[in-house]
Scaffold this motif. Structure first.
Motif, PDB file in Angstrom:
ATOM      1  N   VAL A  54      33.512 -26.529  -6.917  1.00 12.13           N
ATOM      2  CA  VAL A  54      33.048 -26.318  -5.789  1.00 12.13           C
ATOM      3  C   VAL A  54      33.193 -26.424  -4.790  1.00 12.13           C
ATOM      4  O   VAL A  54      32.386 -26.119  -3.965  1.00 12.13           O
ATOM      5  CB  VAL A  54      32.204 -28.024  -6.669  1.00 12.13           C
ATOM      6  N   SER A  55      34.191 -27.552  -4.521  1.00 10.57           N
ATOM      7  CA  SER A  55      34.862 -27.074  -3.327  1.00 10.57           C
ATOM      8  C   SER A  55      35.226 -26.037  -2.548  1.00 10.57           C
ATOM      9  O   SER A  55      34.026 -26.044  -1.479  1.00 10.57           O
ATOM     10  CB  SER A  55      35.890 -27.856  -3.076  1.00 10.57           C
ATOM     11  N   PHE A 104      41.248 -37.115 -10.453  1.00 17.11           N
ATOM     12  CA  PHE A 104      41.631 -35.720 -10.850  1.00 17.11           C
ATOM     13  C   PHE A 104      39.930 -35.246  -9.667  1.00 17.11           C
ATOM     14  O   PHE A 104      40.935 -34.147  -9.938  1.00 17.11           O
ATOM     15  CB  PHE A 104      41.582 -35.885 -12.611  1.00 17.11           C
ATOM     16  N   ALA A 105      39.465 -35.675 -10.595  1.00 16.34           N
ATOM     17  CA  ALA A 105      38.371 -35.059  -9.626  1.00 16.34           C
ATOM     18  C   ALA A 105      37.809 -35.190  -8.799  1.00 16.34           C
ATOM     19  O   ALA A 105      38.111 -33.874  -7.457  1.00 16.34           O
ATOM     20  CB  ALA A 105      36.648 -35.333 -10.376  1.00 16.34           C
ATOM     21  N   LEU A 106      38.421 -35.978  -8.267  1.00 16.20           N
ATOM     22  CA  LEU A 106      38.455 -36.253  -6.938  1.00 16.20           C
ATOM     23  C   LEU A 106      39.692 -35.560  -5.577  1.00 16.20           C
ATOM     24  O   LEU A 106      39.702 -34.238  -4.871  1.00 16.20           O
ATOM     25  CB  LEU A 106      38.720 -37.936  -5.669  1.00 16.20           C
ATOM     26  N   THR A 107      40.465 -35.132  -6.614  1.00 15.15           N
ATOM     27  CA  THR A 107      41.987 -34.631  -5.922  1.00 15.15           C
ATOM     28  C   THR A 107      41.383 -33.131  -5.779  1.00 15.15           C
ATOM     29  O   THR A 107      42.404 -32.237  -4.981  1.00 15.15           O
ATOM     30  CB  THR A 107      42.952 -34.706  -7.122  1.00 15.15           C
ATOM     31  N   GLY A 108      40.393 -32.342  -7.057  1.00  9.54           N
ATOM     32  CA  GLY A 108      40.419 -31.068  -6.313  1.00  9.54           C
ATOM     33  C   GLY A 108      39.448 -30.467  -5.581  1.00  9.54           C
ATOM     34  O   GLY A 108      39.423 -29.920  -5.368  1.00  9.54           O
ATOM     35  N   ILE A 153      35.070 -17.393   4.860  1.00 12.73           N
ATOM     36  CA  ILE A 153      34.999 -16.415   3.483  1.00 12.73           C
ATOM     37  C   ILE A 153      35.658 -16.342   2.726  1.00 12.73           C
ATOM     38  O   ILE A 153      36.018 -16.379   0.936  1.00 12.73           O
ATOM     39  CB  ILE A 153      34.340 -14.940   3.897  1.00 12.73           C
ATOM     40  N   MET A 154      37.132 -17.362   3.003  1.00 12.88           N
ATOM     41  CA  MET A 154      38.577 -17.193   2.298  1.00 12.88           C
ATOM     42  C   MET A 154      37.967 -18.271   1.128  1.00 12.88           C
ATOM     43  O   MET A 154      38.425 -18.119   0.058  1.00 12.88           O
ATOM     44  CB  MET A 154      39.218 -18.172   3.259  1.00 12.88           C
ATOM     45  N   SER A 155      37.131 -19.697   0.964  1.00 12.23           N
ATOM     46  CA  SER A 155      36.898 -20.251  -0.012  1.00 12.23           C
ATOM     47  C   SER A 155      35.970 -19.464  -1.200  1.00 12.23           C
ATOM     48  O   SER A 155      36.206 -19.533  -2.004  1.00 12.23           O
ATOM     49  CB  SER A 155      36.051 -21.658   0.634  1.00 12.23           C
ATOM     50  N   THR A 156      34.727 -18.637  -0.773  1.00  7.05           N
ATOM     51  CA  THR A 156      33.940 -18.358  -1.610  1.00  7.05           C
ATOM     52  C   THR A 156      35.240 -17.395  -1.585  1.00  7.05           C
ATOM     53  O   THR A 156      35.163 -17.328  -3.426  1.00  7.05           O
ATOM     54  CB  THR A 156      33.453 -17.280  -0.412  1.00  7.05           C
ATOM     55  N   LEU A 157      35.931 -16.675  -1.567  1.00  6.05           N
ATOM     56  CA  LEU A 157      37.294 -15.822  -2.260  1.00  6.05           C
ATOM     57  C   LEU A 157      38.130 -16.209  -3.077  1.00  6.05           C
ATOM     58  O   LEU A 157      38.017 -15.748  -4.582  1.00  6.05           O
ATOM     59  CB  LEU A 157      37.371 -14.847  -1.038  1.00  6.05           C
ATOM     60  N   PHE A 158      39.171 -17.396  -2.618  1.00  8.17           N
ATOM     61  CA  PHE A 158      38.959 -18.711  -3.939  1.00  8.17           C
ATOM     62  C   PHE A 158      38.247 -18.610  -4.514  1.00  8.17           C
ATOM     63  O   PHE A 158      38.792 -19.020  -6.418  1.00  8.17           O
ATOM     64  CB  PHE A 158      40.236 -19.613  -3.622  1.00  8.17           C
ATOM     65  N   ALA A 159      36.627 -18.728  -4.497  1.00  6.77           N
ATOM     66  CA  ALA A 159      36.389 -19.122  -6.002  1.00  6.77           C
ATOM     67  C   ALA A 159      36.104 -18.091  -6.818  1.00  6.77           C
ATOM     68  O   ALA A 159      36.163 -18.461  -7.578  1.00  6.77           O
ATOM     69  CB  ALA A 159      34.313 -19.967  -5.116  1.00  6.77           C
TER      70      ALA A 159
END
Length: 437
Positions: A273-274, A318-322, A136-142
């Motif tokens: 999005v990532s 820059f988009a790919l970097t994100g 769930i960490m990615s969701t928290l950072f989102a």
């Protein structure tokens, strides 16, 4: 003693931790986007702002260390609430500053709170993930990223009131958000008793002279340096894009004023999005594959920026970097939280220090190199620093471990009423000294 875990009150605890991440993103983005208004209000120049921001990074690191000590002696919940309240006070004080000395004083308060919240949100986030039994960490950072974008949009709207007035109003709103979140979530964050129960279940029980029934595992210094370095290189790339993408497009590629900000907008969009899809990808493919592939995409994006001098290529790059930065940071904290479960707070606080090193390095290094080979080729620096993350990606492993901690959560729920909320009454008495956790 019964211990209530997040499995018994999932929506309240998860919402509270997510709100803490959101408050952090909202407050920091508000300060950064309010700088033009603060310049007009106090009469400071860019050089002074740079010094204040550097001081802020150093003080935030001190705040992270403070969060570690508070968490060890009391709880990460206490560190998080205290940090948010300090942020609220600092933001409010910034609005009263009309000259440099009070502005610096206000930033001191804010920066210490910022560092405390940086560290303690990740302590709570990693523990929540362990008890939830899934990524769930990615969701928290989102939540953090989405709130930062919202803060930037709010600043743009409030600018219609005037540069100075808009900045003051935005800062007051951010102060109110931080204070409201701190007071609202303090009773539903994960308490000390639950953290200790999860750590006890994850650790190998051995007799302890301290009388706690177990001895603490050694601090995993090698792992801290390894995954801390991953956080650092991610923030080198993040700081490079945040600080220099608009300048590069406007001054070096002659992009129109309406086009120049799109590089940073594209970057933040793909970071969001990532992170929104990151947990689902980790559950399906594992952390190692997600980190390896997404970081490779980021390296390719930065290479595109550096080697193809055109506005379209830069925005795409820059988009790919994100994509890679958005995935790497939460997964680095996720795996770091498994290094020593009984010393989670200390590990996370020390990993968090690396983000300030990376942020300062990314901003400064590209600025210096822009005077030599040029700003475009300078983006190869974060690209090269990210390459080791691809090589290290197998060390991230598969899905987050749940094992004993998940079992502890299930056992806790079996002895606690399903509707019992996490409250201050479940906390263990504060412990003092180095054996406090």
């Amino acid at each position: 003693m019964s211990v209530t875990t997040t499995t018994s009150t999932p929506w309240r605890t998860r919402a509270s931790v997510g709100a803490a991440y959101a408050a952090q993103g909202f407050g920091y983005a508000t300060v950064v986007t309010a700088l033009p208004g603060l310049k007009a209000r106090t009469g400071i120049d860019d050089a002074t702002i740079s010094i204040v921001l550097l001081l802020g990074a150093l003080l935030a690191a001190a705040g992270s260390v403070t969060a570690e000590r508070v968490a060890v002696r009391r709880s990460s919940r206490a560190a998080l609430v205290t940090g948010l309240l300090l942020q609220a006070a600092g933001l409010a004080l910034v609005t009263t500053a009309t000259s440099v000395p009070p502005l610096v004083g206000a930033f001191v308060v804010f920066a210490i709170g910022l560092g405390m919240v940086d560290a303690s949100t990740n302590m709570q986030g990693v523990l929540l993930q362990r008890l939830a039994g899934r990524s769930i960490m990615s969701t928290l950072f989102a939540c953090l990223t989405a709130a930062a974008i919202l803060a930037a949009l709010a600043q743009a709207v409030l600018a219609n009131l005037g540069v100075t007035t808009g900045a003051v109003v935005a800062l007051l709103v951010a102060a109110g958000v931080a204070a409201a979140v701190a007071l609202t979530i303090r009773g539903t964050l994960i308490p000390r008793a639950t953290a200790d129960a999860a750590a006890a279940a994850s650790a190998v029980a051995t007799p302890s002279e301290a009388g706690r029934g177990r001895s603490r595992s050694p601090l995993p210094r090698a792992g801290i340096w390894l995954f801390g370095s991953m956080v650092a290189v991610a923030f080198v790339a993040d700081s490079a894009v945040s600080s220099w993408s608009t300048v590069y497009l406007a001054d070096h590629l002659d992009a129109a004023a309406t086009v120049a900000p799109l590089g940073y907008a594209a970057y933040q969009g793909t970071v969001l999005v990532s992170r929104l899809v990151g947990d689902a990808l980790v559950r399906r493919f594992g952390r190692a594959k997600v980190v390896g592939v997404t970081v490779l995409v980021a390296v390719a994006g930065l290479g595109l920026v550096a080697l193809v001098p055109s506005p379209v290529a830069a925005i795409v790059g820059f988009a790919l970097t994100g994509v890679g930065v958005g995935a790497l940071v939460p997964q680095a904290f996720s795996v770091a939280g498994e290094l020593a479960p009984d010393r989670l707070d200390e590990v996370i606080a020390r990993i968090n220090l690396f983000n300030y090193v990376g942020a300062m390095l990314g901003a400064v290094a590209l600025g210096l190199l822009s005077e030599g080979p040029g700003l475009g080729p300078a983006f190869l620096i974060p690209a090269l620093l990210l390459l080791p993350a691809v090589a290290v990606s197998p060390r991230f492993g598969g899905a987050p471990a749940t094992g004993p901690a998940g079992e502890a959560g299930a056992a806790a729920e079996s002895v606690a009423p399903p509707t019992t909320p996490i409250s201050a009454s479940t906390e263990a008495p504060p412990k003092r000294g180095r054996s406090g956790r």
